[in-house]
Design an enzyme around this catalytic site. Structure first.
Site: not given
Lengths: 278, 278
Positions: A53, A97, A120
């Site tokens: 990422k 994450q 996200d």
């Protein structure tokens, strides 16, 4: 006949447009859109994902800020760190994450992300926004799935979509986004009785179980659209790909995966621009 | 054979327990749990509903505060009023009567309700909480539906539940609560193709369409459980009740309706207690 929905090409297009918008932002402000990534512990797969990422961010003209916390981090410490990023005017998007170590309350950590930085799409606010059809940030993988379906001109309205899996960051938001696009949506899971029969009624199947080759070839109605959101060890999806003989299907790898990161970058750039406009 | 799920009796039980808890709260604090009801305009049905909620509140030992705003109230004025109630330490629960006049942004008004006072379960926060299985307040009608199913020992786990309707305060939360209870859930709506066939596969049907006698008798699988959340003019539900010959079914009136108010009162009392414990 089996046709492929290739995420790699679509992702390239999305990232290209995002990088143009990022360049425009930099031209106007002298700064780059900034994505903060947070990782707790050193799970090798997670470390790889986060590195990927970051690399993609840099290539697209974004700045990335990385926070690596030790395995033994407490929920309180993680929440405090994420709040700090939420309050930092130089950070536009925050990615925690998944998964975090088991002793951490992941939901509390997600909720520390300010809604306008939730690129996200993991907060309760973003989930409800997706469910109610507002223009909030979407959960990246489900968002990528919709983009794939659109890129391959898959009709969603009135179709029967069966989502297998109900996690808060994949199955549930995928179901809600498909519903917002007027699919009739069935949500299946480990307690579902007669899963093969239900999947056989689906025009669109979204596999989000996290079990290699879980969905069998003979569960798929001929001509159905199959989205494999699984990514298991050894580059294997949740669908027994080789056994599917007549479908429009995403390969693993090169299907859903690349679009996930592309949507993340796009939403980070959008977050930066929105903040300017606000 | 048709058997009835009677909401009136269940509601009486729920209210009885809520009134005991309200009395306990009053004994401890010298105050009553307080529900604020807000209505905009003078739609006769809404006025009746709100009056009913106030009367039941009083009977159960709750205090009620009523705010009636004129039809021409703006979104900004309504939001300001609701924020005031959200900030008022004497108010424990807030109910904004749905629907509001069309010129008002209902979502903005709902979001002005503080999450800990959202006893009607209408905010984005409450919706996500229901979806993720947290112990937030539930949307009252869907919450009442689950209570009815439990009271009549209906097994939910692994069953196929078909929800017809997808409004943010009824169809969607009902689907999420059934999913949280491990049903396999299909969400249908106006764009659904082949609705009768889908409903025929349901073990549990939730009708939440708002169209009188919309669900036909021959759509119902023999032995299915039918929850009619509709309440249309002339005391008519969304299901063609008389045409259903073999089911466990809620009557209209006397089915879902009474449980809705009961859950509202219960959640208001819970809100008052939670605030003490906080």
């Amino acid at each position: 006949m089996t046709n492929l929905m290739r995420g790699t090409e679509l992702a390239r297009d999305i990232v290209l447009r995002a990088s143009e918008k990022a360049a425009g932002y930099t031209e106007r402000t002298g700064r780059k859109p900034c994505l903060a990534t947070v990782i707790v512990g050193d799970d090798p797969a997670s470390v790889t994902y986060v590195r990927m990422k970051q690399n993609r961010s840099h290539k697209a003209g974004l700045e990335s800020r990385h926070v690596a916390l030790p395995e033994e981090t407490t929920t309180g410490e993680l929440v405090a760190k994420i709040r700090e990023l939420s309050d930092d005017p130089e950070v536009h998007g925050i990615l925690l994450q998944h998964p975090v170590p088991r002793h951490i309350d992941e939901r509390a950590a997600f909720e520390a992300i300010a809604p306008h930085k939730d690129v996200d799409g993991v907060t309760m606010h973003s989930f409800a926004g997706m469910s109610f059809g507002h223009s909030e940030f979407v959960s990246c993988t489900p968002g990528g799935i919709i983009r794939l379906l659109d890129a391959y001109d898959v009709e969603i309205t009135g179709k029967h979509a069966v989502v297998i899996g109900r996690s808060p960051i994949l199955g549930k938001p995928a179901a809600m986004l498909l519903l917002a696009r007027d699919a009739t949506v069935t949500i299946c899971h480990s307690k579902t009785a007669g899963l093969p029969e239900i999947v056989r009624t689906a025009d669109i199947v979204v596999a989000a179980v996290g079990k290699p080759k879980f969905v069998q070839g003979d569960w798929i109605k001929p001509g159905a659209v199959v989205v494999d959101a699984g990514y298991n060890e050894g580059n294997v999806g949740d669908v027994d790909f080789d056994a599917v003989t007549d479908a429009l299907i995403t390969p693993v790898p090169g299907g859903v995966g690349p679009t996930t990161i592309a949507v993340l970058l796009e939403q980070t750039v959008d977050a930066a621009w929105r903040e300017l406009d606000a």
